[in-house]
Design a protein around this motif. Structure first.
Motif, mmCIF file in Angstrom:
data_model
loop_
_atom_site.group_PDB
_atom_site.id
_atom_site.type_symbol
_atom_site.label_atom_id
_atom_site.label_comp_id
_atom_site.label_asym_id
_atom_site.label_seq_id
_atom_site.Cartn_x
_atom_site.Cartn_y
_atom_site.Cartn_z
ATOM 1 N N ALA A 346 0.852 -1.188 0.000
ATOM 2 C CA ALA A 346 0.000 0.000 0.000
ATOM 3 C C ALA A 346 0.883 1.231 0.000
ATOM 4 O O ALA A 346 1.737 1.397 0.892
ATOM 5 C CB ALA A 346 -0.923 0.009 1.217
ATOM 6 N N ALA A 348 1.556 5.184 0.501
ATOM 7 C CA ALA A 348 1.018 6.285 1.306
ATOM 8 C C ALA A 348 2.087 7.354 1.415
ATOM 9 O O ALA A 348 3.026 7.227 2.212
ATOM 10 C CB ALA A 348 0.598 5.797 2.688
ATOM 11 N N ARG A 351 5.974 6.623 1.744
ATOM 12 C CA ARG A 351 6.231 5.255 2.189
ATOM 13 C C ARG A 351 5.432 4.238 1.375
ATOM 14 O O ARG A 351 4.288 4.501 0.984
ATOM 15 C CB ARG A 351 5.888 5.077 3.667
ATOM 16 C CG ARG A 351 6.836 5.787 4.616
ATOM 17 C CD ARG A 351 6.474 5.504 6.061
ATOM 18 N NE ARG A 351 7.466 6.079 6.963
ATOM 19 C CZ ARG A 351 7.424 5.988 8.299
ATOM 20 N NH1 ARG A 351 6.436 5.318 8.879
ATOM 21 N NH2 ARG A 351 8.358 6.545 9.032
ATOM 22 N N TRP A 353 4.059 0.691 2.238
ATOM 23 C CA TRP A 353 3.862 -0.262 3.331
ATOM 24 C C TRP A 353 3.806 -1.680 2.791
ATOM 25 O O TRP A 353 3.270 -1.925 1.696
ATOM 26 C CB TRP A 353 2.582 0.058 4.095
ATOM 27 C CG TRP A 353 2.671 1.353 4.843
ATOM 28 C CD1 TRP A 353 2.197 2.568 4.453
ATOM 29 C CD2 TRP A 353 3.300 1.558 6.107
ATOM 30 N NE1 TRP A 353 2.490 3.524 5.387
ATOM 31 C CE2 TRP A 353 3.162 2.928 6.423
ATOM 32 C CE3 TRP A 353 3.953 0.724 7.012
ATOM 33 C CZ2 TRP A 353 3.664 3.478 7.604
ATOM 34 C CZ3 TRP A 353 4.455 1.261 8.180
ATOM 35 C CH2 TRP A 353 4.311 2.618 8.474
ATOM 36 N N TRP A 364 8.128 -1.152 5.819
ATOM 37 C CA TRP A 364 7.945 -0.131 4.795
ATOM 38 C C TRP A 364 9.251 0.138 4.070
ATOM 39 O O TRP A 364 10.334 -0.125 4.582
ATOM 40 C CB TRP A 364 7.364 1.153 5.380
ATOM 41 C CG TRP A 364 8.313 2.081 6.095
ATOM 42 C CD1 TRP A 364 9.069 3.080 5.536
ATOM 43 C CD2 TRP A 364 8.594 2.119 7.497
ATOM 44 N NE1 TRP A 364 9.797 3.732 6.500
ATOM 45 C CE2 TRP A 364 9.529 3.171 7.721
ATOM 46 C CE3 TRP A 364 8.154 1.379 8.600
ATOM 47 C CZ2 TRP A 364 10.025 3.484 8.972
ATOM 48 C CZ3 TRP A 364 8.651 1.698 9.853
ATOM 49 C CH2 TRP A 364 9.571 2.729 10.030
ATOM 50 N N GLU A 366 11.174 3.362 1.810
ATOM 51 C CA GLU A 366 11.126 4.789 1.526
ATOM 52 C C GLU A 366 12.443 5.210 0.900
ATOM 53 O O GLU A 366 13.452 4.497 0.985
ATOM 54 C CB GLU A 366 10.866 5.592 2.804
ATOM 55 C CG GLU A 366 11.934 5.452 3.864
ATOM 56 C CD GLU A 366 11.577 6.170 5.158
ATOM 57 O OE1 GLU A 366 10.496 6.787 5.221
ATOM 58 O OE2 GLU A 366 12.374 6.097 6.106
ATOM 59 N N THR A 404 -3.523 -1.394 4.195
ATOM 60 C CA THR A 404 -4.330 -0.326 3.623
ATOM 61 C C THR A 404 -3.985 0.983 4.315
ATOM 62 O O THR A 404 -4.026 1.059 5.555
ATOM 63 C CB THR A 404 -5.835 -0.611 3.804
ATOM 64 O OG1 THR A 404 -6.131 -1.921 3.321
ATOM 65 C CG2 THR A 404 -6.684 0.410 3.074
ATOM 66 N N ALA A 405 -3.647 2.005 3.547
ATOM 67 C CA ALA A 405 -3.361 3.315 4.114
ATOM 68 C C ALA A 405 -4.667 3.988 4.534
ATOM 69 O O ALA A 405 -5.646 3.994 3.780
ATOM 70 C CB ALA A 405 -2.622 4.175 3.095
ATOM 71 N N GLY A 409 -3.067 8.815 8.359
ATOM 72 C CA GLY A 409 -1.649 8.472 8.292
ATOM 73 C C GLY A 409 -1.308 7.133 8.910
ATOM 74 O O GLY A 409 -0.159 6.681 8.827
ATOM 75 N N SER A 410 -2.279 6.489 9.523
ATOM 76 C CA SER A 410 -2.036 5.157 10.081
ATOM 77 C C SER A 410 -2.283 4.096 9.014
ATOM 78 O O SER A 410 -2.654 4.404 7.874
ATOM 79 C CB SER A 410 -2.919 4.917 11.307
ATOM 80 O OG SER A 410 -4.289 4.905 10.936
ATOM 81 N N VAL A 411 -2.075 2.845 9.377
ATOM 82 C CA VAL A 411 -2.164 1.740 8.426
ATOM 83 C C VAL A 411 -3.046 0.638 9.000
ATOM 84 O O VAL A 411 -2.853 0.222 10.149
ATOM 85 C CB VAL A 411 -0.761 1.151 8.129
ATOM 86 C CG1 VAL A 411 -0.851 0.093 7.043
ATOM 87 C CG2 VAL A 411 0.205 2.236 7.723
ATOM 88 N N ARG A 423 -4.496 -2.050 13.423
ATOM 89 C CA ARG A 423 -4.095 -0.704 13.016
ATOM 90 C C ARG A 423 -2.766 -0.359 13.647
ATOM 91 O O ARG A 423 -2.570 -0.530 14.850
ATOM 92 C CB ARG A 423 -5.147 0.315 13.447
ATOM 93 C CG ARG A 423 -4.769 1.789 13.202
ATOM 94 C CD ARG A 423 -5.919 2.695 13.623
ATOM 95 N NE ARG A 423 -5.584 4.109 13.485
ATOM 96 C CZ ARG A 423 -5.117 4.863 14.477
ATOM 97 N NH1 ARG A 423 -4.904 4.328 15.680
ATOM 98 N NH2 ARG A 423 -4.841 6.143 14.277
#
Length: 604
Positions: A346, A348, A351, A353, A364, A366, A404-405, A409-411, A423
């Protein structure tokens, strides 16, 4: 005929009972007169899924003389659930009897140490070959033909129908769906994996708008055929990229025209030594499980080789972006990182994820200067898993397949084997549980203020309102339960046993034909012997003061057909990763043998 070892096969037993036999319990005597191939597998393991695919042609070609029996030997706690094994047998198209062995009774009787392992038993009930890992289809075909001729001549071959009884087909619009995507129209596109199709559902997530694909396993653009498709991602031109997992390919579906084209892959599985970059249609892939558009490229979770690859639609090329093919959890520069069956992606912001399923980890990637770096948010390695919330450093997942983003801003993590939606909050660096009682959630997509979860084992999409407060659950921690090998303190001789199968020889045309990589958990277990080399034998030194741990061994051997008349002989790669729990104790063994290919059919 060649002389073979005469090792009587142990009886088959497992408390979970038999699947695909119409309710009948089977014994070794029921297979007398047939060549019996035992496939020790577990349904989380992508290498085991590769072997299932390798065995299909052999199974069809020798259906009247060969019986394949899967022996399901669980790694994760969820895999000891009989209902989950029954589901996996259908999900992956297993068309032979399966013995559910949740306590690893038959695994221990046959001294198996790794998933997958194949054991060949001749028509008189003797073990004649054992192969760990994948890539042994050619050797098995040769051996099966020899056994068929030998026992036909002796009068000990019995032809006829095998004991496989297919289950009754189930109705429903979806069957073990894998991933889902929200289309610009507001409809959902779902990979209906077991039925080898894509299905477009209306915005209600239930009404079927159209099906894409004939529903037959295959690799053609017209008529459209898929083989267990999984991940989906929208490309800049509006088409949808499809991870066509068992075809080892990327396909593209155009929602406007209904046309399907092939973007990448040859339809054959990538093997060690083959190209890892180049024109996309000329480079083989290995079980692409998910895809995501990130950093101006399509990123591919290449579960089959524990890497991330990218596809560039402008140049129509693929290349490795992260991972070494070694299986494990190692962070750092992308080219040095280790993954273990990455299965969910995912994007976001800055990043990407990653659900790294076999390490039960959320990770992640980046940018870092001119390249990329890989880091871990949750997870510790291949053997620790569970359901524990709290600080990320202590939290536990169990084989997650989807990420899932979220808008804040959390996942969200589809914690598949915990049947939960979790989460991770990067700001607080903590994990909470959003929902439970989701049957094997494998992916989720945002839809307005809701999140729509693919409940794979309930064959449906489930819409949830994102809760403001997390669900509280009782913490559970597990470690993979396998019997530890008792080894003596000090020096330990590691021997990976490999003999080129009949009609083959080691391939030394381009240098050493073997490779061995050794590491340990904890790293302090090994005072000497860690690292890479080309000899399949190595002297290890166990450190003082460390009483137990896991030895990680990765071995590879290359062989080619031994035919002097053929200037371009077919070549074969045999590869296997082991995680061997060891306990250091006086009087323990001073030698650790691991069979990559042994009890060779040419041996005396």
């Amino acid at each position: 005929m060649p002389r073979r070892p005469r090792v009587r096969a142990p009886e088959l037993s497992g408390k979970g009972g038999w699947i695909n036999t119409g309710g009948k319990d089977l014994k070794l005597a029921d297979f007398r007169g047939r060549t019996l191939i035992l496939d020790f597998w577990t349904f989380c393991c992508v290498n085991c899924l590769h072997v299932l695919d390798e065995l299909r042609e052999l199974e069809d070609k020798h259906r009247d003389t060969v019986v394949i029996v899967g022996v399901h030997s669980p790694k994760f706690a969820h895999e000891a659930d009989h209902r989950a094994v029954v589901d996996a047998v259908e999900r992956y198209g297993v068309h032979h009897p399966v013995l559910d062995d949740p306590e690893l009774a038959t695994w221990k009787q046959y001294a198996v140490r790794a998933w997958p392992t194949l054991v060949v038993i001749d028509p008189e009930g003797y073990v004649v070959a054992q192969h760990a890992g994948e890539g042994h289809a050619h050797a098995l075909e040769t051996l099966v033909a020899e056994l068929e001729a030998e026992h036909a001549a002796k009068g000990t071959l019995r032809r006829g129908e095998g004991p496989y009884v297919p289950p009754e087909p189930e109705a429903g619009d979806l069957r073990f769906p894998g991933k889902a995507l929200l289309l610009p129209s507001g409809n959902f596109l779902v990979s209906d994996s077991t039925r080898h199709q894509l299905v477009e559902l209306a915005a209600d997530g239930e009404s079927v708008v159209r099906r894409i694909g004939t529903g037959e396993r295959g690799f053609t653009d017209s008529p459209v055929r898929f083989s267990e498709p999984q991940g989906l991602a929208v490309l800049p031109d509006g088409r949808v990229a499809v991870a066509d997992t068992v075809n080892h390919a990327l396909r593209a579906y155009d929602p406007q025209t209904g046309e399907v084209t092939t973007l990448a892959g040859t339809g054959r599985q990538w093997m060690q030594g083959q190209p890892v970059s180049g024109p996309a249609r000329e480079v083989s892939l290995s079980s692409p499980w998910d895809v995501a558009w990130f950093a101006d490229r399509l990123w591919i979770a290449m579960a089959g080789v524990h890497q991330l690859w990218t596809y560039d639609p402008e140049s129509r090329t693929v290349t490795v972006a992260a991972g070494t093919t070694n299986e494990g959890l190692v962070d750092g520069p992308a080219e040095q990182a280790w993954f273990a069956q990455p299965s969910g992606l995912a994007a976001a912001g800055e990043r990407l994820w990653i659900a790294d399923s076999e390490t039960s980890a959320l990770r992640w990637a980046e940018r870092d200067g001119q390249g990329f770096v890989v880091r871990t948010a949750v997870g510790t390695g291949l053997f620790d898993f569970g359901h524990r919330d709290g600080a990320a450093g202590q939290a536990l997942l169990q084989h997650p397949l989807g990420v899932t983003a979220l808008p804040d801003g959390s996942v969200a993590v589809c914690d598949t084997y915990n049947h939960a939606l979790r989460r991770y909050d990067p700001a607080a660096d903590e994990v909470t549980t959003l929902a439970t009682d989701l049957r094997e959630p494998s992916a989720a997509v945002r839809a307005g203020e809701d999140i729509v979860v693919v409940e794979s084992a309930r064959h449906r999409l489930t819409r949830l309102r994102l809760p403001e407060e997390a669900v509280r659950v009782e913490s559970v921690a597990h470690r993979t339960q396998r019997q530890a090998t008792e080894v003596a303190p000090g020096r330990l001789r590691l021997d990976v046993v490999f003999q080129a199968p009949a009609g083959q020889k080691l391939d030394t045309r381009y240098g050493p034909s073997t490779r061995l990589l050794v590491s340990s958990t904890p790293p302090e277990l090994l005072a000497e012997g860690a690292g890479a080399g080309t000899d399949l034998t190595r002297e290890l030194v166990l450190a003082d003061g460390v009483s137990e741990g896991v030895l990680h061994v990765s071995a590879m051997a290359a062989s080619c057909d031994d035919d002097p008349e053929n200037p371009y002989p077919a070549c074969h790669v045999h590869q296997q990763d082991w995680g061997v729990p060891v306990r250091v104790t006086p009087g323990g063994a001073g030698r650790l043998p691991l069979v990559l290919a042994g009890l060779d059919e040419r041996s005396g």
